[in-house]
Write a protein that holds these residues in place. Structure first.
Motif, PDB file in Angstrom:
ATOM      1  N   VAL A 138       0.785  -1.194   0.073  1.00 47.78           N
ATOM      2  CA  VAL A 138      -0.076  -0.198  -0.164  1.00 47.78           C
ATOM      3  C   VAL A 138       0.927   1.275   0.003  1.00 47.78           C
ATOM      4  N   LEU A 139       1.911   1.231   0.809  1.00 47.72           N
ATOM      5  CA  LEU A 139       2.779   2.640   0.915  1.00 47.72           C
ATOM      6  C   LEU A 139       3.538   2.701  -0.412  1.00 47.72           C
ATOM      7  N   VAL A 140       3.997   1.586  -0.856  1.00 43.25           N
ATOM      8  CA  VAL A 140       4.591   1.657  -2.331  1.00 43.25           C
ATOM      9  C   VAL A 140       3.861   2.189  -3.270  1.00 43.25           C
ATOM     10  N   LEU A 141       2.418   1.871  -3.491  1.00 43.70           N
ATOM     11  CA  LEU A 141       1.556   2.546  -4.363  1.00 43.70           C
ATOM     12  C   LEU A 141       1.543   3.784  -4.015  1.00 43.70           C
ATOM     13  N   VAL A 142       1.148   4.118  -2.793  1.00 41.12           N
ATOM     14  CA  VAL A 142       0.617   5.318  -2.603  1.00 41.12           C
ATOM     15  C   VAL A 142       1.866   6.407  -2.687  1.00 41.12           C
ATOM     16  N   TRP A 143       2.976   6.189  -1.944  1.00 41.42           N
ATOM     17  CA  TRP A 143       3.957   7.033  -1.992  1.00 41.42           C
ATOM     18  C   TRP A 143       4.776   7.175  -3.281  1.00 41.42           C
ATOM     19  N   GLY A 144       4.942   6.271  -3.968  1.00 43.79           N
ATOM     20  CA  GLY A 144       5.297   6.239  -5.230  1.00 43.79           C
ATOM     21  C   GLY A 144       4.674   7.129  -6.350  1.00 43.79           C
ATOM     22  N   ALA A 145       3.271   6.963  -6.219  1.00 42.47           N
ATOM     23  CA  ALA A 145       2.479   7.782  -6.912  1.00 42.47           C
ATOM     24  C   ALA A 145       2.674   9.407  -6.541  1.00 42.47           C
ATOM     25  N   VAL A 146       2.977   9.626  -5.112  1.00 43.69           N
ATOM     26  CA  VAL A 146       3.250  10.890  -4.763  1.00 43.69           C
ATOM     27  C   VAL A 146       4.334  11.519  -5.279  1.00 43.69           C
ATOM     28  N   ARG A 147       5.603  10.702  -5.197  1.00 44.35           N
ATOM     29  CA  ARG A 147       6.648  11.166  -5.668  1.00 44.35           C
ATOM     30  C   ARG A 147       6.619  11.464  -7.208  1.00 44.35           C
ATOM     31  N   CYS A 148       6.131  10.637  -7.723  1.00 41.25           N
ATOM     32  CA  CYS A 148       6.006  10.805  -9.536  1.00 41.25           C
ATOM     33  C   CYS A 148       5.462  12.006  -9.544  1.00 41.25           C
ATOM     34  N   VAL A 149       4.159  12.267  -9.206  1.00 43.63           N
ATOM     35  CA  VAL A 149       3.659  13.559  -9.669  1.00 43.63           C
ATOM     36  C   VAL A 149       4.303  14.736  -9.082  1.00 43.63           C
ATOM     37  N   SER A 150       4.910  14.689  -7.854  1.00 47.18           N
ATOM     38  CA  SER A 150       5.761  15.723  -7.561  1.00 47.18           C
ATOM     39  C   SER A 150       7.124  16.010  -8.238  1.00 47.18           C
ATOM     40  N   LEU A 151       7.416  15.133  -8.741  1.00 47.65           N
ATOM     41  CA  LEU A 151       8.480  15.217  -9.641  1.00 47.65           C
ATOM     42  C   LEU A 151       8.332  15.899 -10.842  1.00 47.65           C
ATOM     43  N   TRP A 152       6.957  15.414 -11.369  1.00 43.71           N
ATOM     44  CA  TRP A 152       6.574  16.033 -12.427  1.00 43.71           C
ATOM     45  C   TRP A 152       6.440  17.698 -12.495  1.00 43.71           C
ATOM     46  N   ALA A 153       5.623  17.907 -11.200  1.00 46.38           N
ATOM     47  CA  ALA A 153       5.483  19.259 -10.848  1.00 46.38           C
ATOM     48  C   ALA A 153       6.993  19.974 -10.818  1.00 46.38           C
ATOM     49  N   PHE A 154       7.935  19.707 -10.057  1.00 40.43           N
ATOM     50  CA  PHE A 154       9.149  20.253 -10.145  1.00 40.43           C
ATOM     51  C   PHE A 154       9.879  20.368 -11.348  1.00 40.43           C
ATOM     52  N   THR A 155       9.741  19.370 -12.293  1.00 40.90           N
ATOM     53  CA  THR A 155      10.199  19.378 -13.758  1.00 40.90           C
ATOM     54  C   THR A 155       9.572  20.384 -14.440  1.00 40.90           C
TER      55      THR A 155
END
Length: 201
Positions: A138-155
């Protein structure tokens, strides 16, 4: 070596700006919306990211009686070891997503998704008493999604900053963004600690 009369003048490097072009004054750059907006958004993204990166370990290492996951430092390390490659894979699709939606819309979508994931994080508390494998998935799915979209926002903020500034001002525009980010990273840990202490009480 001194040049003789009639010698050809040395060519300027291709990326060198013409001698008559001066850098835009800093005050004027701060009043330019195409520079101020993306650099400010960069600072805000950094503010949210530093708080999340501070609170997540505290939350995971907390015991289940206080809403935590009762993780050990080894469990926490395994989680981030798995999430790291997920971020890299997500970034590989960035150019396709940006090409489909555009940078401005992608920034809105990324932060909306991040806000929804952060807002729905209390729902993850329902698995605090489950097995370690279930909690990890559960944490891999949720936190992985958070980090991906956050990195898109930074980029996206990087791209918008580069596109919104003149080539000769690009380094200073990035410096403005780093300044806003430094301020966010300076006050972010204190704000996160206050939030965590308030939630515990």
């Amino acid at each position: 070596v001194p040049r003789k009369p009639g010698d050809a003048q040395p060519e300027a490097p291709p990326d060198a700006p013409p001698a008559h072009q001066e850098q835009t004054p800093l005050r004027e750059m701060l009043r330019t919306r195409s520079i101020l907006i993306p650099t400010s958004l960069y600072g805000l993204c950094a503010f949210g990211s530093i708080i999340a990166n501070e609170l997540l370990p505290l939350h995971l290492l907390n015991d289940s009686e206080h809403g935590g996951f009762n993780f050990t430092s080894q469990n926490f390390g395994v989680l981030f070891l798995i999430v790291g490659p997920i971020q890299i894979l997500g970034q590989m699709f960035y150019h396709r997503v940006a090409g489909k939606f555009g940078y401005r819309k992608l920034f809105i979508i990324s932060n909306t998704m991040a806000a929804l994931l952060y807002g729905g994080f209390p729902l993850v508390m329902g698995v605090t008493d489950a097995s370690l494998a279930v909690k990890m998935v559960v944490l891999v799915l949720v936190w992985g999604a958070v980090r991906c979209v956050s990195l898109w926002a930074f980029t996206t903020t990087f791209v918008m900053t580069a596109n919104g500034s003149l080539k000769r001002d690009r380094a200073r525009a990035n410096g403005i963004g780093q300044t806003f980010t430094s301020i966010s990273r300076a006050i972010g840990p204190a704000a996160g600690s206050l939030m965590f202490a308030w939630s515990e009480n």
